[in-house]
Design a protein around this motif. Structure first.
Motif, PDB file in Angstrom:
ATOM      1  N   ASN A  79       0.844  -1.011  -0.035  1.00 60.66           N
ATOM      2  CA  ASN A  79       0.286   0.154  -0.121  1.00 60.66           C
ATOM      3  C   ASN A  79       1.004   1.340  -0.105  1.00 60.66           C
ATOM      4  OD1 ASN A  79      -2.863  -1.045   0.437  1.00 60.66           O
ATOM      5  ND2 ASN A  79      -1.642  -2.261   1.687  1.00 60.66           N
ATOM      6  N   LEU A  80       1.484   1.387  -1.015  1.00 56.03           N
ATOM      7  CA  LEU A  80       2.703   2.400  -1.423  1.00 56.03           C
ATOM      8  C   LEU A  80       1.940   3.994  -1.178  1.00 56.03           C
ATOM      9  CD1 LEU A  80       4.787   1.052  -3.929  1.00 56.03           C
ATOM     10  CD2 LEU A  80       5.091   0.996  -1.461  1.00 56.03           C
ATOM     11  N   SER A  81       0.762   4.199  -1.589  1.00 54.19           N
ATOM     12  CA  SER A  81       0.193   5.713  -1.292  1.00 54.19           C
ATOM     13  C   SER A  81      -0.055   5.848   0.227  1.00 54.19           C
ATOM     14  CB  SER A  81      -1.247   5.506  -1.985  1.00 54.19           C
ATOM     15  OG  SER A  81      -2.110   4.886  -1.478  1.00 54.19           O
ATOM     16  N   LEU A  82      -0.473   4.897   0.926  1.00 58.75           N
ATOM     17  CA  LEU A  82      -0.620   5.032   2.533  1.00 58.75           C
ATOM     18  C   LEU A  82       1.039   5.313   3.070  1.00 58.75           C
ATOM     19  CD1 LEU A  82      -3.083   2.225   3.538  1.00 58.75           C
ATOM     20  CD2 LEU A  82      -3.297   4.976   3.241  1.00 58.75           C
ATOM     21  N   LEU A  83       1.968   4.452   2.548  1.00 66.99           N
ATOM     22  CA  LEU A  83       3.384   4.757   3.177  1.00 66.99           C
ATOM     23  C   LEU A  83       3.700   5.978   2.579  1.00 66.99           C
ATOM     24  CD1 LEU A  83       5.560   3.182   4.293  1.00 66.99           C
ATOM     25  CD2 LEU A  83       6.270   2.432   2.019  1.00 66.99           C
ATOM     26  N   LYS A  84       3.571   6.439   1.416  1.00 67.29           N
ATOM     27  CA  LYS A  84       3.848   7.686   1.105  1.00 67.29           C
ATOM     28  C   LYS A  84       3.163   8.879   1.917  1.00 67.29           C
ATOM     29  CE  LYS A  84       5.815  10.796  -1.728  1.00 67.29           C
ATOM     30  NZ  LYS A  84       7.179  11.120  -1.711  1.00 67.29           N
ATOM     31  N   GLN A  85       2.059   8.825   2.352  1.00 65.03           N
ATOM     32  CA  GLN A  85       1.384   9.954   3.167  1.00 65.03           C
ATOM     33  C   GLN A  85       2.279   9.754   4.769  1.00 65.03           C
ATOM     34  OE1 GLN A  85      -1.019  12.012   2.480  1.00 65.03           O
ATOM     35  NE2 GLN A  85      -0.233  13.155   4.149  1.00 65.03           N
ATOM     36  N   ILE A  86       2.427   8.468   5.214  1.00 68.77           N
ATOM     37  CA  ILE A  86       3.208   8.632   6.539  1.00 68.77           C
ATOM     38  C   ILE A  86       4.593   9.077   6.323  1.00 68.77           C
ATOM     39  CG2 ILE A  86       4.037   6.975   8.137  1.00 68.77           C
ATOM     40  CD1 ILE A  86       1.711   4.891   7.599  1.00 68.77           C
ATOM     41  N   GLN A  87       5.118   8.716   5.297  1.00 68.94           N
ATOM     42  CA  GLN A  87       6.594   9.519   5.090  1.00 68.94           C
ATOM     43  C   GLN A  87       6.388  10.935   5.026  1.00 68.94           C
ATOM     44  OE1 GLN A  87       7.715  10.795   1.557  1.00 68.94           O
ATOM     45  NE2 GLN A  87       9.316  11.528   2.925  1.00 68.94           N
ATOM     46  N   GLN A  88       5.575  11.424   4.285  1.00 67.84           N
ATOM     47  CA  GLN A  88       5.447  12.847   4.113  1.00 67.84           C
ATOM     48  C   GLN A  88       5.140  13.471   5.702  1.00 67.84           C
ATOM     49  OE1 GLN A  88       2.474  13.327   1.240  1.00 67.84           O
ATOM     50  NE2 GLN A  88       4.009  13.263  -0.114  1.00 67.84           N
ATOM     51  N   ASN A  89       4.087  12.893   6.276  1.00 70.20           N
ATOM     52  CA  ASN A  89       3.778  13.255   7.494  1.00 70.20           C
ATOM     53  C   ASN A  89       5.038  13.140   8.549  1.00 70.20           C
ATOM     54  OD1 ASN A  89       1.127  13.672   6.666  1.00 70.20           O
ATOM     55  ND2 ASN A  89       0.445  11.649   7.751  1.00 70.20           N
ATOM     56  N   GLY A  90       5.680  12.116   8.412  1.00 71.68           N
ATOM     57  CA  GLY A  90       6.806  11.741   9.379  1.00 71.68           C
ATOM     58  C   GLY A  90       7.963  12.905   9.280  1.00 71.68           C
ATOM     59  N   THR A  91       8.151  13.316   7.802  1.00 72.34           N
ATOM     60  CA  THR A  91       9.089  14.063   7.729  1.00 72.34           C
ATOM     61  C   THR A  91       8.785  15.601   8.106  1.00 72.34           C
ATOM     62  OG1 THR A  91       9.827  12.870   5.586  1.00 72.34           O
ATOM     63  CG2 THR A  91      10.371  15.437   5.760  1.00 72.34           C
ATOM     64  N   GLU A  92       7.733  15.748   7.830  1.00 70.88           N
ATOM     65  CA  GLU A  92       7.052  17.174   8.382  1.00 70.88           C
ATOM     66  C   GLU A  92       7.063  17.244   9.869  1.00 70.88           C
ATOM     67  OE1 GLU A  92       2.671  19.351   8.114  1.00 70.88           O
ATOM     68  OE2 GLU A  92       3.395  18.422   6.573  1.00 70.88           O
ATOM     69  N   PHE A  93       6.540  16.130  10.522  1.00 71.99           N
ATOM     70  CA  PHE A  93       6.538  16.412  11.978  1.00 71.99           C
ATOM     71  C   PHE A  93       8.004  16.328  12.788  1.00 71.99           C
ATOM     72  CE2 PHE A  93       7.119  13.710  15.858  1.00 71.99           C
ATOM     73  CZ  PHE A  93       6.084  14.254  16.648  1.00 71.99           C
ATOM     74  N   VAL A  94       9.019  15.766  12.174  1.00 78.79           N
ATOM     75  CA  VAL A  94      10.231  15.710  12.763  1.00 78.79           C
ATOM     76  C   VAL A  94      10.934  16.838  12.543  1.00 78.79           C
ATOM     77  CG1 VAL A  94      12.294  14.556  12.737  1.00 78.79           C
ATOM     78  CG2 VAL A  94      10.573  13.139  12.838  1.00 78.79           C
ATOM     79  N   ARG A  95      10.802  17.561  11.257  1.00 84.71           N
ATOM     80  CA  ARG A  95      11.368  18.820  11.054  1.00 84.71           C
ATOM     81  C   ARG A  95      10.798  19.912  11.793  1.00 84.71           C
ATOM     82  NH1 ARG A  95      12.611  18.483   4.281  1.00 84.71           N
ATOM     83  NH2 ARG A  95      14.095  16.447   4.505  1.00 84.71           N
ATOM     84  N   GLU A  96       9.571  19.761  12.105  1.00 85.65           N
ATOM     85  CA  GLU A  96       9.007  20.967  12.973  1.00 85.65           C
ATOM     86  C   GLU A  96       9.213  20.812  14.381  1.00 85.65           C
ATOM     87  OE1 GLU A  96       4.611  21.056  12.030  1.00 85.65           O
ATOM     88  OE2 GLU A  96       4.802  21.663  10.070  1.00 85.65           O
ATOM     89  N   ASN A  97       9.175  19.534  14.531  1.00 82.56           N
ATOM     90  CA  ASN A  97       9.517  19.394  16.158  1.00 82.56           C
ATOM     91  C   ASN A  97      10.656  19.093  16.773  1.00 82.56           C
ATOM     92  OD1 ASN A  97       6.302  19.768  17.212  1.00 82.56           O
ATOM     93  ND2 ASN A  97       6.371  18.259  15.390  1.00 82.56           N
ATOM     94  N   TYR A  98      11.639  18.657  15.896  1.00 79.80           N
ATOM     95  CA  TYR A  98      12.876  18.184  16.337  1.00 79.80           C
ATOM     96  C   TYR A  98      13.954  18.667  15.474  1.00 79.80           C
ATOM     97  CZ  TYR A  98       9.971  15.213  19.493  1.00 79.80           C
ATOM     98  OH  TYR A  98       9.324  14.607  20.249  1.00 79.80           O
ATOM     99  N   SER A  99      13.944  19.807  15.274  1.00 79.96           N
ATOM    100  CA  SER A  99      14.921  20.347  14.451  1.00 79.96           C
ATOM    101  C   SER A  99      16.109  20.966  15.565  1.00 79.96           C
ATOM    102  CB  SER A  99      14.933  21.516  13.677  1.00 79.96           C
ATOM    103  OG  SER A  99      14.133  22.644  14.382  1.00 79.96           O
TER     104      SER A  99
END
Length: 116
Positions: A79-99
């Protein structure tokens, strides 16, 4: 032995973080998603305390359950479309909260609050 962790993580869509006896996530918890690799981790409370959520910004499997780990990896591999959404959310989450700047700012705020 030396390698560039970001370069290594960029070769994969997902990475599995080991279950720690210390119940504290290693640095790659943050580096992996920051560079676009989906975090796969146990559903331990310490992972949720850092703001990670199964199916939202990471993939969580049932702790100490290898079958759960395999099932999750297989599901998202299909289910690569779901994986892609998690990837985008994870990248955004970490960059916003853990820089570096965000972590330093939060630490300074907490230290200043202790002085009050």
């Amino acid at each position: 032995f030396r390698y560039d962790l970001v370069e290594v993580l960029n070769r994969y869509q997902m990475f599995v973080s080991c279950e720690s006896i210390f119940n504290f996530p290693p640095a790659k918890f943050f580096e992996g998603p920051a560079c676009g690799c989906v975090l796969v981790c146990a559903d331990h409370e310490c992972n949720r305390e850092f703001g990670f959520a199964d199916g939202v910004n990471c993939i969580m499997y049932k702790m100490n359950d290898i079958d759960s780990l395999f099932t999750k990896i297989e599901f998202y591999s299909r289910n690569l479309s779901l994986l892609k959404q998690i990837q985008q959310n994870g990248t955004e989450f970490v960059r916003e909260n853990y820089s570096h700047d965000k972590v330093a700012s939060d630490l300074l705020t907490k230290l200043n609050n202790l002085r009050k």
